[in-house]
Write an enzyme that holds these catalytic residues in place. Sequence first.
Site, short mmCIF file in Angstrom:
data_model
loop_
_atom_site.label_atom_id
_atom_site.label_comp_id
_atom_site.label_asym_id
_atom_site.label_seq_id
_atom_site.Cartn_x
_atom_site.Cartn_y
_atom_site.Cartn_z
N HIS A 65 0.71 -1.28 0.19
CA HIS A 65 0.05 -0.01 -0.05
C HIS A 65 0.80 1.31 0.12
O HIS A 65 0.35 2.38 -0.05
CB HIS A 65 -0.89 0.00 1.04
CG HIS A 65 -0.47 0.05 2.54
ND1 HIS A 65 -0.13 -0.80 3.31
CD2 HIS A 65 0.00 1.33 3.02
CE1 HIS A 65 0.52 -0.38 4.45
NE2 HIS A 65 0.37 0.83 4.40
N ASP A 109 0.06 -7.90 1.86
CA ASP A 109 0.71 -6.36 1.50
C ASP A 109 2.25 -6.29 1.59
O ASP A 109 2.72 -5.96 2.53
CB ASP A 109 0.02 -5.58 2.74
CG ASP A 109 0.08 -4.24 2.73
OD1 ASP A 109 0.64 -3.73 1.80
OD2 ASP A 109 -0.10 -3.37 3.57
N SER A 204 4.58 2.26 8.08
CA SER A 204 4.12 0.86 7.33
C SER A 204 5.42 0.63 6.55
O SER A 204 6.04 1.26 5.74
CB SER A 204 3.12 1.40 6.43
OG SER A 204 2.00 1.79 7.04
#
Length: 248
Positions: A65, A109, A204
Site C-alpha cells: 500500500h 501487503d 508501514s
Amino acid sequence: MPPILILLTLLLPLRAGAEEIIGGHEVKPHSRPYMARVRFVKDNGKRHSCGGFLVQDYFVLTAAHCTGSSMRVILGAHNIRAKEETQQIIPVAKAIPHPAYDDKDNTSDIMLLKLESKAKRTKAVRPLKLPRPNARVKPGHVCSVAGWGRTSINATQRSSCLREAQLIIQKDKECKKYFYKYFKTMQICAGDPKKIQSTYSGDSGGPLVCNNKAYGVLTYGLNRTIGPGVFTKVVHYLPWISRNMKLL
C-alpha cells in the site's frame, strides 16, 4: 481482555504512512543499516512516506500500500531531516506489489522495489537477511521494529531520528481477537497491549526483526489505542521474493 480493548480494536484505514513507532528509544546512528525511507506522491498530489528495508543491493522490501509516483528510496539515514553524508537517495526503477494484494483485507501487503542504481554498501548501508523457508518465531519471542514515527499518540510531528521498539510475538488466537481479518498463514501479530510501545502511524513497510532477520513487513495496527501491529509474514512470500529478484 478488558471490554474497552475490544471496543477499540477497529482497523486503521490504510493510507500511506499508516503505521508509526510509539515509545521505544532512539537507536545508535546507523546501527540499523538496512533501514530505508520510501518517499512517493499519491494520486491526489500529496507526498507520503513509508518505511522499508534493503534486502539486496538493487532491492528494497516494503508494504504494497506504500505506492505512488516519483518513488525514491533513502538509505543510510539516521536523522531523516538532515543532509547526512551517509545518505544515498536512489530513484525506484520498478515497483512490484504482490499480485494477490487486497486492500480490503490487507492480505499480501508486500512489495519489492527495484532501484535504478545499485546501493553502495557502507557501514551505514547493508542488506537485512531474510529467514530460511519454514522458519518461524514462537509466541513470546521478543523482536524489534524501527522507524521515524511519533514518540507519543498526541505528538504532532514524527521523530527526526530513527527509533526502535521491542515487540512480543503474540499467539495467533490472541491476534484474531484484536483483528477479525487476521490470517495466520500470511501474517504475524506482535506488540504488547500493556505497554505504550508499539506500532502506530508513519512506518508501514518497515521490518519486524527477529534474530537479526526480517520476519515481517508492517502493514497495520489498532485505531485509537496502542496495541499489537500486524505484519505480512515474510516466510510465506519467500518464493515470490526470490523469483522476482532473479527475474529483474
